[in-house]
Design a protein around this motif. Structure first.
Motif: not given
Length: 387
Positions: A277-291
């Motif tokens: 779940p840590l990877m899930g949150f980090v991946g989703i939030l970092m993707a949102a930020r990197s846009f």
């Protein structure tokens, strides 16, 4: 046969549980952005050229991406026959709906540009929207139902039987938690599709994709967190009541399963699975930020990490359960009692070791050949050869 004797039944069962997860994740990572682009089509592309630009980012690759879906279904059929029998019969109407929606995609790709009519093309654009949004939603709903428990039992002859009328096989799936899981899946794949468009397009399509991507990412993250809380306080988990035989016959009725506690008790027994779940949150939030940055590839890579983490969270949280029963816990299917024979799993593993590298190598070659952005100028200059 020496290798066959070295790999015991228990290990083979775990290997095929992992391989099933790999196939499902591979499908979500590849065909997921296809579905995301289709679902985003009416919102990121407003002119015919822009819509053709978006469609041509996935048109050459969607068929290859769908291979993962076929492989996943084949793996369930061959490696986990009871799971295939129970899930494909119980989720029959949902599966039919998914397939009907998926059929719209190839038809939409092939027929959309056959006529110049605005109404004709608009109709096929909405068909592509349905072909992307509906499967993304229903796949999540199915996962939610698996966590809640599916209303089936097994006869002494191991014939799966479902409780309730036939229509309940579809409408009964639409419970609140499963709808939340469906919305998480849809939001996650919409972000994935936006990340793909940010990589593969330019101009206004890319701009709109970068604007929408963070919204769906944050929506997926909030939904994922809410689902975790819901699992902790509102949904009972499943557990074995006695000693577990990991290399015995594939007969779920030989094990005693109870329902109680929480699915999240698994994190106390195996703390290391919290990395999922840590990877899930980090991946989703970092993707949102990197846009919001200038990198084209980073949103897609972060989005892939998020999807990997979310799907892994479900599998690791439930292990060793694969398909629990809400009406008869003893009928629940697990890694230890719903697989094919030792020899079948071994032969399949040998075939996988031969053909999987070929599939991965071919896929990598195709994406390398098609690397680069699809521009409006490309569509105008090649109007007869593109979608």
């Amino acid at each position: 046969m020496i290798l066959y004797e070295l790999i015991d039944f228990e290990i083979l069962r775990v290997i095929w549980w992992l391989l099933l997860g790999v196939l499902l994740i591979g499908f979500a990572l590849t065909d997921g952005f296809d579905m995301g682009v289709g679902a985003l089509l009416p919102f990121v592309a407003r002119t015919d050229l822009e819509r053709r630009q978006a469609i041509n980012t996935v048109g050459p690759v969607w068929e290859g991406n769908q291979v993962w879906f076929i492989l996943g279904g084949g793996a369930i059929f061959a490696a986990w026959p009871p799971l295939y029998a129970v899930s494909f019969s119980g989720f029959y109407l949902a599966m039919f709906t998914v397939l009907a929606a998926l059929i719209l995609r190839p038809v939409g790709f092939k027929y959309r540009s056959k006529r110049e009519s605005t109404a004709w093309r608009s109709a096929w654009d909405w068909a592509l929207f349905v072909g992307g949004a509906v499967p993304a939603l229903i796949f999540g709903v199915a996962v939610g139902n698996i966590l809640v428990g599916v209303p089936f039992h097994l006869t002494p002859e191991l014939i799966p039987m479902y409780d309730g009328p036939f229509y309940a096989k579809f409408f009964g799936l639409l419970n609140p938690f499963s709808l939340l899981a469906g919305l998480i899946s849809l939001a996650m794949l919409l972000q994935h599709g936006a990340a793909w468009l940010a990589l593969k397009t330019d101009g206004m399509v890319e701009t709109r994709a970068r604007r929408l991507g963070p919204f769906f990412g944050y929506l997926a993250a909030v939904g994922f967190a809410l689902a975790g809380v819901w699992l902790a306080v509102g949904i009972d988990g499943f557990a074995f009541a006695g000693e577990v035989v990991t290399d015995g016959p594939s007969n779920p009725l030989l094990s005693e399963v109870i329902r109680g506690g929480s699915w999240l008790d698994a994190y106390g027994d195996r703390p290391w699975i919290a990395t999922a779940p840590l990877m899930g949150f980090v991946g989703i939030l970092m993707a949102a930020r990197s846009f919001g940055g200038h990198g084209d590839l980073s949103p897609l890579l972060w989005s892939k990490l998020g999807i990997f983490g979310v799907i892994s969270t479900v599998g690791l949280t439930m292990f060793p359960f694969i398909l629990p029963s809400s009406v008869d816990p003893n009928a629940s299917l697990t890694v230890w009692d719903s697989s094919s024979s030792h020899m079948t799993l071994f032969v399949m593993l040998v075939c996988t070791a031969i053909f999987m590298p070929l599939i991965l190598a071919y896929t990598a070659w195709v994406y390398s050949v098609l690397w680069g952005k699809v521009t409006v100028e490309d569509i105008e200059d090649n109007s007869e050869t593109v979608y």
